[in-house]
Design a protein around this motif. Structure first.
Motif, PDB file in Angstrom:
ATOM      1  N   MET A 189       0.845  -1.192   0.000  1.00  0.00           N
ATOM      2  CA  MET A 189       0.000   0.000   0.000  1.00  0.00           C
ATOM      3  C   MET A 189       0.876   1.236   0.000  1.00  0.00           C
ATOM      4  N   GLY A 190       0.389   2.264  -0.645  1.00  0.00           N
ATOM      5  CA  GLY A 190       1.065   3.546  -0.573  1.00  0.00           C
ATOM      6  C   GLY A 190       0.716   4.251   0.733  1.00  0.00           C
ATOM      7  N   ALA A 191       1.368   5.361   0.988  1.00  0.00           N
ATOM      8  CA  ALA A 191       1.182   6.091   2.247  1.00  0.00           C
ATOM      9  C   ALA A 191      -0.271   6.504   2.456  1.00  0.00           C
ATOM     10  N   GLU A 192      -0.903   7.058   1.437  1.00  0.00           N
ATOM     11  CA  GLU A 192      -2.278   7.545   1.568  1.00  0.00           C
ATOM     12  C   GLU A 192      -3.235   6.413   1.949  1.00  0.00           C
ATOM     13  N   GLU A 193      -3.170   5.331   1.218  1.00  0.00           N
ATOM     14  CA  GLU A 193      -4.048   4.187   1.489  1.00  0.00           C
ATOM     15  C   GLU A 193      -3.734   3.569   2.858  1.00  0.00           C
ATOM     16  N   SER A 194      -2.464   3.499   3.203  1.00  0.00           N
ATOM     17  CA  SER A 194      -2.059   2.938   4.493  1.00  0.00           C
ATOM     18  C   SER A 194      -2.609   3.747   5.656  1.00  0.00           C
ATOM     19  N   VAL A 195      -2.535   5.059   5.557  1.00  0.00           N
ATOM     20  CA  VAL A 195      -3.043   5.917   6.629  1.00  0.00           C
ATOM     21  C   VAL A 195      -4.544   5.746   6.784  1.00  0.00           C
ATOM     22  N   HIS A 196      -5.275   5.734   5.680  1.00  0.00           N
ATOM     23  CA  HIS A 196      -6.728   5.561   5.764  1.00  0.00           C
ATOM     24  C   HIS A 196      -7.078   4.204   6.362  1.00  0.00           C
ATOM     25  N   HIS A 197      -6.357   3.165   5.972  1.00  0.00           N
ATOM     26  CA  HIS A 197      -6.583   1.830   6.529  1.00  0.00           C
ATOM     27  C   HIS A 197      -6.299   1.822   8.029  1.00  0.00           C
ATOM     28  N   PHE A 198      -5.190   2.393   8.425  1.00  0.00           N
ATOM     29  CA  PHE A 198      -4.785   2.447   9.826  1.00  0.00           C
ATOM     30  C   PHE A 198      -5.828   3.173  10.677  1.00  0.00           C
ATOM     31  N   LEU A 199      -6.269   4.337  10.226  1.00  0.00           N
ATOM     32  CA  LEU A 199      -7.248   5.108  10.986  1.00  0.00           C
ATOM     33  C   LEU A 199      -8.609   4.415  11.020  1.00  0.00           C
ATOM     34  N   GLU A 200      -8.977   3.731   9.959  1.00  0.00           N
ATOM     35  CA  GLU A 200     -10.245   2.996   9.960  1.00  0.00           C
ATOM     36  C   GLU A 200     -10.206   1.839  10.960  1.00  0.00           C
ATOM     37  N   ARG A 201      -9.078   1.171  11.058  1.00  0.00           N
ATOM     38  CA  ARG A 201      -8.930   0.094  12.050  1.00  0.00           C
ATOM     39  C   ARG A 201      -9.052   0.656  13.471  1.00  0.00           C
ATOM     40  N   ILE A 202      -8.467   1.811  13.714  1.00  0.00           N
ATOM     41  CA  ILE A 202      -8.599   2.441  15.028  1.00  0.00           C
ATOM     42  C   ILE A 202     -10.067   2.744  15.306  1.00  0.00           C
ATOM     43  N   ARG A 203     -10.757   3.329  14.341  1.00  0.00           N
ATOM     44  CA  ARG A 203     -12.180   3.648  14.523  1.00  0.00           C
ATOM     45  C   ARG A 203     -12.997   2.392  14.816  1.00  0.00           C
ATOM     46  N   GLU A 204     -12.751   1.318  14.066  1.00  0.00           N
ATOM     47  CA  GLU A 204     -13.470   0.056  14.284  1.00  0.00           C
ATOM     48  C   GLU A 204     -13.223  -0.486  15.687  1.00  0.00           C
ATOM     49  N   ASN A 205     -11.975  -0.475  16.115  1.00  0.00           N
ATOM     50  CA  ASN A 205     -11.630  -1.010  17.430  1.00  0.00           C
ATOM     51  C   ASN A 205     -12.176  -0.161  18.575  1.00  0.00           C
ATOM     52  N   CYS A 206     -12.354   1.127  18.347  1.00  0.00           N
ATOM     53  CA  CYS A 206     -12.835   2.029  19.401  1.00  0.00           C
ATOM     54  C   CYS A 206     -14.357   2.124  19.446  1.00  0.00           C
ATOM     55  N   ARG A 207     -15.029   1.682  18.410  1.00  0.00           N
ATOM     56  CA  ARG A 207     -16.481   1.818  18.324  1.00  0.00           C
ATOM     57  C   ARG A 207     -17.204   1.301  19.566  1.00  0.00           C
ATOM     58  N   PRO A 208     -16.876   0.112  20.112  1.00  0.00           N
ATOM     59  CA  PRO A 208     -17.585  -0.357  21.313  1.00  0.00           C
ATOM     60  C   PRO A 208     -17.390   0.557  22.525  1.00  0.00           C
ATOM     61  N   ILE A 209     -16.218   1.097  22.696  1.00  0.00           N
ATOM     62  CA  ILE A 209     -15.942   2.002  23.825  1.00  0.00           C
ATOM     63  C   ILE A 209     -16.705   3.305  23.643  1.00  0.00           C
ATOM     64  N   LEU A 210     -16.612   3.871  22.449  1.00  0.00           N
ATOM     65  CA  LEU A 210     -17.278   5.145  22.178  1.00  0.00           C
ATOM     66  C   LEU A 210     -18.795   5.020  22.253  1.00  0.00           C
ATOM     67  N   SER A 211     -19.329   3.854  21.897  1.00  0.00           N
ATOM     68  CA  SER A 211     -20.788   3.665  21.934  1.00  0.00           C
ATOM     69  C   SER A 211     -21.333   3.692  23.352  1.00  0.00           C
ATOM     70  N   HIS A 212     -20.473   3.508  24.349  1.00  0.00           N
ATOM     71  CA  HIS A 212     -20.871   3.601  25.754  1.00  0.00           C
ATOM     72  C   HIS A 212     -20.640   4.998  26.326  1.00  0.00           C
ATOM     73  N   GLY A 213     -20.285   5.947  25.462  1.00  0.00           N
ATOM     74  CA  GLY A 213     -20.095   7.319  25.895  1.00  0.00           C
ATOM     75  C   GLY A 213     -18.747   7.612  26.522  1.00  0.00           C
ATOM     76  N   ALA A 214     -17.833   6.671  26.437  1.00  0.00           N
ATOM     77  CA  ALA A 214     -16.497   6.869  27.016  1.00  0.00           C
ATOM     78  C   ALA A 214     -15.523   7.291  25.923  1.00  0.00           C
ATOM     79  N   ASP A 215     -14.467   7.968  26.338  1.00  0.00           N
ATOM     80  CA  ASP A 215     -13.377   8.277  25.416  1.00  0.00           C
ATOM     81  C   ASP A 215     -12.461   7.065  25.322  1.00  0.00           C
TER      82      ASP A 215
END
Length: 89
Positions: free
Chosen positions: A1-27
């Motif tokens: 992957m190039g830098a642009e695609e890698s960054v978007h993939h990386f940030l999307e994985r973070i968002r996916e992994n944080c979704r359960p925590i954020l859905s409970h109103g926590a940071d």
């Protein structure tokens, strides 16, 4: 992957992994600890385009903040760990 695609993939994985925590109103605190001695020479321009784009997108996203370790420790109440997954080290 190039830098642009890698960054978007990386940030999307973070968002996916944080979704359960954020859905409970926590940071969510996501430590991003980048090893500086092993792999960077294999990336385009030693990873510079990736890192610059990563920090730019984090700084432009109102739902994310880039913090130093000291800032994160001051901002988050310590929580006990119930489980630690095995890592590569």
């Amino acid at each position: 992957m190039g830098a642009e695609e890698s960054v978007h993939h990386f940030l999307e994985r973070i968002r996916e992994n944080c979704r359960p925590i954020l859905s409970h109103g926590a940071d969510a605190l996501v430590p991003i600890i980048l090893d500086g001695e092993n792999a960077w020479e294999h990336y385009e321009l030693n990873g510079r385009p990736f890192l610059r784009r990563l920090y730019r997108l984090i700084s432009e996203d109102a739902s994310m903040s880039a913090l130093t370790i000291s800032e994160a420790l001051a901002a988050f109440e310590p929580q006990p760990l119930s489980h630690v997954a095995p890592g590569s080290w």
